[in-house]
Design a protein around this motif. Structure first.
Motif, PDB file in Angstrom:
ATOM      1  N   ILE A   1       0.736  -1.187   0.126  1.00  0.00           N
ATOM      2  CA  ILE A   1       0.205  -0.019  -0.177  1.00  0.00           C
ATOM      3  C   ILE A   1       0.844   1.306   0.155  1.00  0.00           C
ATOM      4  O   ILE A   1       0.470   2.288  -0.674  1.00  0.00           O
ATOM      5  CB  ILE A   1      -1.025  -0.041   1.115  1.00  0.00           C
ATOM      6  CG1 ILE A   1      -2.041  -1.216   0.801  1.00  0.00           C
ATOM      7  CG2 ILE A   1      -1.536   1.196   1.401  1.00  0.00           C
ATOM      8  CD1 ILE A   1      -3.026  -1.421   2.238  1.00  0.00           C
TER       9      ILE A   1
ATOM     10  N   ARG B   1      -5.616  -3.350  -0.510  1.00  0.00           N
ATOM     11  CA  ARG B   1      -6.615  -2.724   0.535  1.00  0.00           C
ATOM     12  C   ARG B   1      -7.401  -3.724   1.160  1.00  0.00           C
ATOM     13  O   ARG B   1      -7.492  -3.722   2.302  1.00  0.00           O
ATOM     14  CB  ARG B   1      -7.353  -1.751  -0.396  1.00  0.00           C
ATOM     15  CG  ARG B   1      -6.647  -0.478  -0.734  1.00  0.00           C
ATOM     16  CD  ARG B   1      -7.241   0.165  -1.875  1.00  0.00           C
ATOM     17  NE  ARG B   1      -8.545   0.616  -1.703  1.00  0.00           N
ATOM     18  CZ  ARG B   1      -9.455   0.846  -2.845  1.00  0.00           C
ATOM     19  NH1 ARG B   1      -9.026   0.893  -4.041  1.00  0.00           N
ATOM     20  NH2 ARG B   1     -10.698   1.269  -2.407  1.00  0.00           N
TER      21      ARG B   1
ATOM     22  N   ASN C   1      -9.130   1.887   4.008  1.00  0.00           N
ATOM     23  CA  ASN C   1      -8.967   1.572   2.909  1.00  0.00           C
ATOM     24  C   ASN C   1      -9.596   1.589   1.594  1.00  0.00           C
ATOM     25  O   ASN C   1      -9.774   1.241   0.686  1.00  0.00           O
ATOM     26  CB  ASN C   1      -8.376   0.020   2.890  1.00  0.00           C
ATOM     27  CG  ASN C   1      -7.085  -0.031   3.893  1.00  0.00           C
ATOM     28  OD1 ASN C   1      -6.242   0.812   4.187  1.00  0.00           O
ATOM     29  ND2 ASN C   1      -6.501  -1.317   3.718  1.00  0.00           N
TER      30      ASN C   1
END
Length: 218
Positions: A32, A42, A65
């Protein structure tokens, strides 16, 4: 979209295959940082935290997320799992409300995807929330599906007897649960997840402990 390096995808798969959720969480964190919009990273970061046993933290990660925006059955279904996990730790009206939140999220996932996995979870959590009529309706629909009658994986095979239980059929599911447990893809984690569902249903339907153990017997 800034898509992920394929090497990260392989590392995710390795962690999932070994059941190492600490490694999965760290690998998604690293991914990420470089690929903040990647949907797999995510989703899997929130899933890893859920499997590590902290649904509160998993819910925070889920929202941060923007997992719901991904729009997949897995992503939407995880939003159902988290309040279900919290419900098992709660009592009274709080427990019922969390199961209701869970069933609503699973129903949305089912409506969007038509996937049996979200469908059977919607049925079970509806039962646990006290909505017996909706639970039976959903369980009947799941039981009539061709991918449940002719399952291709463990969870499909286990969904048929779970649907029977939700409908109040206590004797018939035993042989089907046993068959599901003997499938080649029946990992210990999968079997344990089904056992938790069965115990929740058994508690709701006041199924005697001895009968519940027969359902879960290896």
């Amino acid at each position: 979209m800034n898509l992920i390096d394929p090497d990260f995808r392989k590392r995710f798969d390795d962690a999932l295959g070994s059941g190492d959720m600490f490694a999965l969480f760290e690998r998604t964190r690293e991914a990420i940082e470089q690929f903040p919009d990647d949907p797999d990273a995510r989703y899997l970061q929130a899933l890893a935290m859920a499997r590590l046993g902290d649904p509160h933290a998993a819910l925070r990660i889920y929202e941060r997320n923007r997992v719901e925006e991904i729009g997949t059955e897995d992503g939407l279904g995880l939003r159902g799992r988290l309040p279900k996990d919290l419900a098992t730790r709660a009592d009274g009206e709080k427990r019922i409300d969390l199961f209701r939140q869970s069933s609503q999220a699973y129903r949305l996932a089912y409506q969007v995807s038509d996937g049996y996995f979200s469908g059977i979870n919607a049925a079970t959590t509806s039962l646990l929330a006290g909505d017996d009529e909706e639970a039976r309706r959903l369980a009947t629909a799941i039981g009539e599906r061709s991918d449940i009658a002719n399952p291709r994986d463990y969870y499909a095979a286990a969904s048929a007897p779970e649907a029977m239980l939700v409908r109040g059929e206590v004797e018939n599911p035993t042989a089907l649960f046993d068959a599901a447990r003997h499938r080649p893809d029946a990992s210990p984690g999968n079997v344990a997840s089904t056992a938790r569902q069965v115990r929740l249903i058994a508690n709701r339907l006041l199924i005697p402990d001895e009968q519940c153990e027969r359902l879960l017997a290896a």
